[in-house]
Design a protein around this motif. Structure first.
Motif, PDB file in Angstrom:
ATOM      1  N   ALA A   1      12.312 -55.537 -18.203  1.00 31.09           N
ATOM      2  CA  ALA A   1      12.088 -54.391 -17.302  1.00 31.09           C
ATOM      3  C   ALA A   1      11.994 -53.092 -18.105  1.00 31.09           C
ATOM      4  CB  ALA A   1      13.206 -54.305 -16.272  1.00 31.09           C
TER       5      ALA A   1
ATOM      6  N   ASN B   1       8.720 -53.015 -19.858  1.00 39.00           N
ATOM      7  CA  ASN B   1       7.644 -52.647 -18.932  1.00 39.00           C
ATOM      8  C   ASN B   1       7.552 -51.126 -18.786  1.00 39.00           C
ATOM      9  OD1 ASN B   1       7.074 -55.333 -18.541  1.00 39.00           O
ATOM     10  ND2 ASN B   1       8.002 -55.485 -16.519  1.00 39.00           N
TER      11      ASN B   1
ATOM     12  N   LEU C   1      16.986 -46.769 -13.699  1.00 36.18           N
ATOM     13  CA  LEU C   1      17.142 -48.166 -13.288  1.00 36.18           C
ATOM     14  C   LEU C   1      18.618 -48.442 -13.050  1.00 36.18           C
ATOM     15  CD1 LEU C   1      14.806 -50.263 -15.635  1.00 36.18           C
ATOM     16  CD2 LEU C   1      14.258 -49.024 -13.521  1.00 36.18           C
TER      17      LEU C   1
ATOM     18  N   SER D   1      21.238 -51.914 -11.356  1.00 37.58           N
ATOM     19  CA  SER D   1      21.180 -53.332 -10.988  1.00 37.58           C
ATOM     20  C   SER D   1      21.990 -53.493  -9.722  1.00 37.58           C
ATOM     21  CB  SER D   1      21.728 -54.211 -12.106  1.00 37.58           C
ATOM     22  OG  SER D   1      23.093 -53.940 -12.334  1.00 37.58           O
TER      23      SER D   1
ATOM     24  N   VAL E   1      11.659 -58.835 -10.299  1.00 37.04           N
ATOM     25  CA  VAL E   1      11.857 -58.097 -11.549  1.00 37.04           C
ATOM     26  C   VAL E   1      12.624 -59.017 -12.497  1.00 37.04           C
ATOM     27  CG1 VAL E   1      12.843 -56.038 -12.635  1.00 37.04           C
ATOM     28  CG2 VAL E   1      11.975 -55.919 -10.293  1.00 37.04           C
ATOM     29  N   SER E   2      12.131 -59.142 -13.716  1.00 34.79           N
ATOM     30  CA  SER E   2      12.761 -60.049 -14.674  1.00 34.79           C
ATOM     31  C   SER E   2      14.202 -59.636 -14.957  1.00 34.79           C
ATOM     32  CB  SER E   2      11.983 -60.046 -15.990  1.00 34.79           C
ATOM     33  OG  SER E   2      12.710 -60.742 -16.984  1.00 34.79           O
TER      34      SER E   2
ATOM     35  N   ILE F   1       8.066 -51.991 -13.128  1.00 29.48           N
ATOM     36  CA  ILE F   1       9.072 -52.938 -13.674  1.00 29.48           C
ATOM     37  C   ILE F   1       8.889 -54.357 -13.153  1.00 29.48           C
ATOM     38  CG2 ILE F   1      10.814 -51.161 -14.131  1.00 29.48           C
ATOM     39  CD1 ILE F   1      12.292 -52.151 -11.591  1.00 29.48           C
ATOM     40  N   SER F   2       8.212 -54.494 -12.020  1.00 32.76           N
ATOM     41  CA  SER F   2       8.038 -55.821 -11.445  1.00 32.76           C
ATOM     42  C   SER F   2       6.985 -56.601 -12.230  1.00 32.76           C
ATOM     43  CB  SER F   2       7.595 -55.668  -9.982  1.00 32.76           C
ATOM     44  OG  SER F   2       7.114 -56.888  -9.498  1.00 32.76           O
TER      45      SER F   2
ATOM     46  N   SER G   1      12.118 -65.828 -12.396  1.00 28.30           N
ATOM     47  CA  SER G   1      11.126 -64.811 -12.073  1.00 28.30           C
ATOM     48  C   SER G   1       9.901 -65.507 -11.481  1.00 28.30           C
ATOM     49  CB  SER G   1      10.792 -64.045 -13.356  1.00 28.30           C
ATOM     50  OG  SER G   1       9.431 -63.741 -13.440  1.00 28.30           O
TER      51      SER G   1
END
Lengths: 497, 470
Positions: B103, B106, B167, B169, B194-195, B226-227, B236
């Protein structure tokens, strides 16, 4: 004192033949690589690293399952086995627990019975599941003990298949035969090299004794640290003796994990708390369940082709081979392919050769030379230019079957054809090795033999059959091995009648 | 407050340079973060280098990424090669990332500038950021109150204007709850979109990286960056093509009766402001219906068992052998005990103990397995509800931000602040918390949309129309 029956089950770990590790793209290293040369965030358990399954390993695991007669599960699940140890970097090993890849298999063993015959025994395979190997802890370098421990993660994450048998084995010999059969099957489908010295195949033994006739199982002991096929056999033999002595002395066998001490040839208790381990297995949340479709299984079955047992049965039926002979040429996939290439050559060129003549040549001359070239019956390729071609082997066999080559001359022609690739019949001519059955010529040689060995001739006349040998020997020498032995015998007998 | 979308267009239009943008935000951090304490570390040097690279690219006429020059903060549980990632824990205090999370990569690939790492509850376990081993973060709206958690640092940083995007989580609400407390947008994307590669795992089956932003457009933009379908993360997935709704008019919105006022959990002001937002949505043409999610009351216990079980296994690797804190000991067991005893804080220890117990032989069926079965029932509740409605709407939290220390001694009271956010993670849905006004004391209130997996678009549409309606 009661007679005891050993009850034995084996847990075999075999390294699957993949380029990369089970859950990352690190190379599955050769043992001679420097320590920690093949590692990455995934196989050293760095924070945030995630596993991705190696589909080649899954394929090989499923192929092994099919070879072992298992049901390959449509859905199998990876699970975490949690325990702390420095060579287990994530503090869990990814394995499979309640839903393994393969279940309910069976392996058939041909065993020698007491009378020298062959009996067949079926050993059930409880399950076979995928898992990753741990790293290697070094507590000593050579003979020097370290005051600390070094860890090499090269091996960590290498794909393994754990094959668990049911406790169907009842002796050290049976356990050994089972291991040999496993090795043959796993090599046959190209799943593993199974070199025990290199750790590609590891074996733990579960063993208990019970009075003959009893159906309840005795208390079981696990033996670890078995580093060769011979060690497995020796350890079981020793452990049977040890447990029998305990039981005969009125004692009880402790449920225990024991290590095989190769030097002292005995098992020693680990006396470890490991037995109390609770691995807290649960489904690995980082990996989805493995799904194997019926179509994939069919494709795999096709790729595997005929398994040794089916091939052996077919060779018996199709070529009239004995069970023993069929066993010899199905000892490895490559060898069986070579034999079949010879037989199709026989068929193609309309040669009149019984399969037995082809087999004899393979079993003696061919295998001896193969070993000399450091090739083996598993991997050999019938098209390999370093080998005698199946066509030339078949032709050599045909010349012996037709009585044109004697057994000893056949050896020479075979060797020469292997070296030069020349046609055996041409070689037979060039080397002057065609078997001579001409009665006149043989009679001349016989006369000369008798004249040169009056003593032997005299003895034979007086009824000493053994004196025939040296006389025929002279004929063979004079004919450079080409004289038909039966005709030579007959000629001497005729002249000395 | 400046939007990321505006920064990108100004940089692309050469009205401003990435270095100028970065310097402005670095100044804001200098002014405000002494009090807010959102950042554990500001990556001044590497961020400056990135900003310069963006400007060079622009000067050379090369195409710029979708987040060109936008400073983005990352939660301290995401790996960024060569930088520390401590999870706000003593055990990883000096851990330097050997690789970069997908992410984060990315973001970098989209020419974003990674400005720093933000404070959090240790290993993302907590709802107030008070469980950080280093220091608590203060809520910019009221510095006597917590910013929420566990991604409190990221929420506070965005709310205080110290960066336009961050970001976080979200395992049980760790993006949406602090977004609500701080008054920002907070997105918990669909599990698998998203990884997680490079996100330090708390509870693998629930963790998902999400976004904080000050506008719905920025939320959408950051999510689209980010996806990605990442071969390094086996959970994923490739984001499926879904029909994007034309507008809010006619959308069916479900109000779960189990979350409603009068169910005991909800603060009166939260209920009032939530009601006002419902009214606005009605005016935009949305159709509301009451729905039932009957297993909601089992969500909290199921979550704490499932998440703690996975955590007890995920955190086993912090053993003092290869990296992180390593305490000396006479035996191997001593090394483990001392390292983990000194390295983990009390909440982390509590959850490791809880999870270890739940997975133990003899207890597995009663706890872990039962939690999994409960999860299935909760997921089924949502499946049925989504047969009737397009999206579900609830308050994000039962109450606004609480004071420091208020719930520290009562873990269950703390856990209850996530009661509306947790079911979404258990069911693998996507959720979006939006600002829904302020309480009488000026405290932000949040409301959340929940949608079917891979239906982020419908939530974005609702957020856009609400924002434009003002």
């Amino acid at each position: 004192m009661p007679e005891f029956e050993p009850v034995i089950g084996l847990e075999v770990h075999t390294q699957l033949k993949t380029e990369t590790k089970m859950f990352c793209s690190c190379k599955t290293s050769a043992s001679e690589a420097p320590a920690n040369a093949f590692i990455c965030p995934v196989c050293t358990g760095q924070p945030g690293a995630l596993p991705t399954p190696n589909l080649r390993a899954v394929r090989l695991g499923a192929a092994a399952g099919l070879a072992l007669g298992c049901e390959v599960s449509e859905v199998s699940v990876f699970a975490r086995k949690n325990y702390f140890y420095p060579d287990n970097p994530k503090a869990y090993q990814i394995s499979q627990f309640d839903k393994p890849l393969c279940e309910n298999g069976a392996v058939e063993l041909d065993l020698k019975d007491a009378a020298g015959g062959v009996r067949t025994k079926t050993v059930r395979v409880h399950r076979a599941h995928l898992e990753e190997d741990a790293g290697k802890s070094l507590h000593a370098i050579g003979s020097r003990q370290l005051d600390h421990t070094l860890v090499d993660f090269n091996r960590c994450g290498v794909p393994l298949l754990e094959i668990v048998s049911e406790p169907d084995l009842n002796s050290a010999d049976e356990a050994y035969a089972y291991l040999m059969e496993l090795k043959k099957l796993l090599q046959w489908v190209g799943v593993s090299n199974c070199d025990m010295e290199k750790g590609e195949l590891r074996c733990d033994v579960n063993i208990s004794l019970r009075p003959k006739g009893e159906t309840k199982l005795g208390r079981k002991v696990e033996i670890k640290n078995l580093n060769s096929f011979k060690a497995v056999k020796d350890a079981i033999t020793h452990e049977i003796g040890r447990q029998a002595a305990v039981l005969n002395g009125g004692g009880a066998v402790d449920q225990d994990t024991r290590l095989w001490n190769e030097k002292e040839q005995k098992t020693v208790s680990m006396r470890s708390k490991e037995l109390a381990h609770d691995y807290r297995y649960f489904p690995e949340p980082d990996l989805s369940p493995l799904r194997i479709s019926a179509a994939f299984k069919e494709e795999l079955k096709k790729e595997i082709g005929e398994l040794p047992k089916a091939k052996k049965d077919r060779f018996k039926a199709e070529y009239g081979l004995s069970s023993y002979d069929a066993g010899v040429v199905t000892g490895g996939k490559g060898l069986s392919a070579y034999f079949e290439a010879c037989m199709s050559e026989v068929k193609r060129s309309g040669l009149a050769v019984p399969a037995k003549n082809v087999l004899n040549l393979i079993a003696s001359e061919f295998l001896a030379r193969l070993n000399g070239l450091k090739k083996d019956s598993v991997t050999l390729d019938p098209g390999d230019k370093e080998l005698i071609s199946p066509a030339n082997l078949a032709k050599t066999a045909a010349l012996t079957a037709a009585g044109k080559l004697s057994a000893s001359a056949a050896k020479t022609v075979f060797a020469k054809s292997w070296e030069t690739g020349k046609d055996p019949e041409t070689l037979m001519g060039e080397l002057g090795l065609a078997q001579v059955s001409d009665a006149g010529l043989i009679k001349d040689w016989a006369r000369e033999a008798i004249a040169a060995n009056p003593k032997a001739a005299e003895d034979f006349r007086n009824g000493n059959e053994k004196a025939l040998g040296p006389l025929v020997g002279v004929i063979m020498k004079k004919s450079k091995g080409t004289a038909n032995p039966a005709a030579a015998n007959a000629a001497i007998k005729e002249l000395l009648k | 407050m400046e939007k990321a979308t505006e920064i990108v267009s100004q940089i692309k239009g050469k009205k401003i340079t990435a270095v100028e943008v970065l310097n402005r935000y670095l100044r804001t951090i200098k002014e405000k973060d002494g009090e807010i304490r959102a950042f554990l570390e500001v990556f001044s040097e590497s961020a400056a280098a990135q900003a310069r690279a963006v400007d060079e690219k622009a000067a050379a006429g090369l195409p710029l990424g979708r987040l060109a020059g936008v400073p983005v903060a990352i939660k301290d549980n995401m790996l960024y090669k060569g930088h520390k990632a401590s999870c706000a824990s003593k055990i990883l205090e000096n851990y330097i990332s050997p690789y970069t999370a997908t992410a984060v990569q990315n973001l970098i690939d989209a020419d974003a500038v990674i400005i720093g790492r933000t404070n959090m509850d240790e290993f993302a376990m907590g709802s107030s950021t008070e469980n950080s081993a280093f220091r608590p973060t203060r809520n910019p709206a009221d510095t006597s109150r917590v910013p929420g958690g566990s991604s409190g640092g990221s929420a506070a940083a965005v709310a205080a204007g110290m960066c336009p995007l961050a970001l976080g989580s979200d395992t049980g609400g760790s993006v949406r709850q602090p977004a609500a407390f701080c008054g920002t947008y907070g997105l918990k994307p669909t599990y698998g979109s998203v990884s997680r590669y490079g996100l330090v795992a708390f509870a693998s089956s629930l963790d998902q990286i999400g976004v904080f932003a000050n506008s719905i457009e920025d939320t959408e933009l950051a999510f689209s960056v980010i996806s990605s379908h990442d071969p390094k993360d086996a959970t994923s997935v490739k984001y499926p093509e879904n029909k994007i709704p034309g507008g809010v008019k006619g959308l069916r919105i479900g109000l779960p009766k189990e979350y409603a006022a009068g169910s005991g959990a909800m603060d009166a002001e939260v209920a009032r402001l939530f009601g006002e937002t419902v009214q606005k949505l009605k005016e935009l043409g949305a159709v509301f219906a009451e729905i039932s999610l009957p297993h909601t009351r089992y969500a909290l216990p199921a979550y704490y068992i499932a998440a703690s079980s996975e955590a007890s296994s995920n955190l086993g690797r912090f053993d003092g052998i290869r990296y992180g804190l390593s305490a000396q000991g006479g035996t191997l067991a001593d090394v483990y005990k001392k390292t983990r005893g000194q390295g983990f804080g009390p909440e982390v220890k509590r959850r490791i103990m809880l999870g270890t117990y739940s997975l133990s032989a003899g207890y597995y069926d009663a706890y872990y397995l039962k939690a999994q079965k409960t999860r299935t029932l909760i997921k089924r509740d949502f499946d049925e509800a989504f047969g009737e409605v397009d999206v579900i709407f609830t308050p994000t939290t039962p109450s606004p931000a609480f004071r420091f220390g208020e719930k520290v001694s009562d873990p269950v009271a703390m856990y209850l602040s996530d009661i509306f956010t947790i079911p979404c993670n258990l069911a693998g849905l996507c959720g979006l918390s939006i600002p829904a006004g302020k309480s009488g004391k000026g405290l932000p209130i949040g409301a959340q949309f929940l949608a079917k997996p891979f239906n982020e678009a419908v939530m974005f549409k609702l957020g856009e129309e609400l924002a434009h309606a003002g």
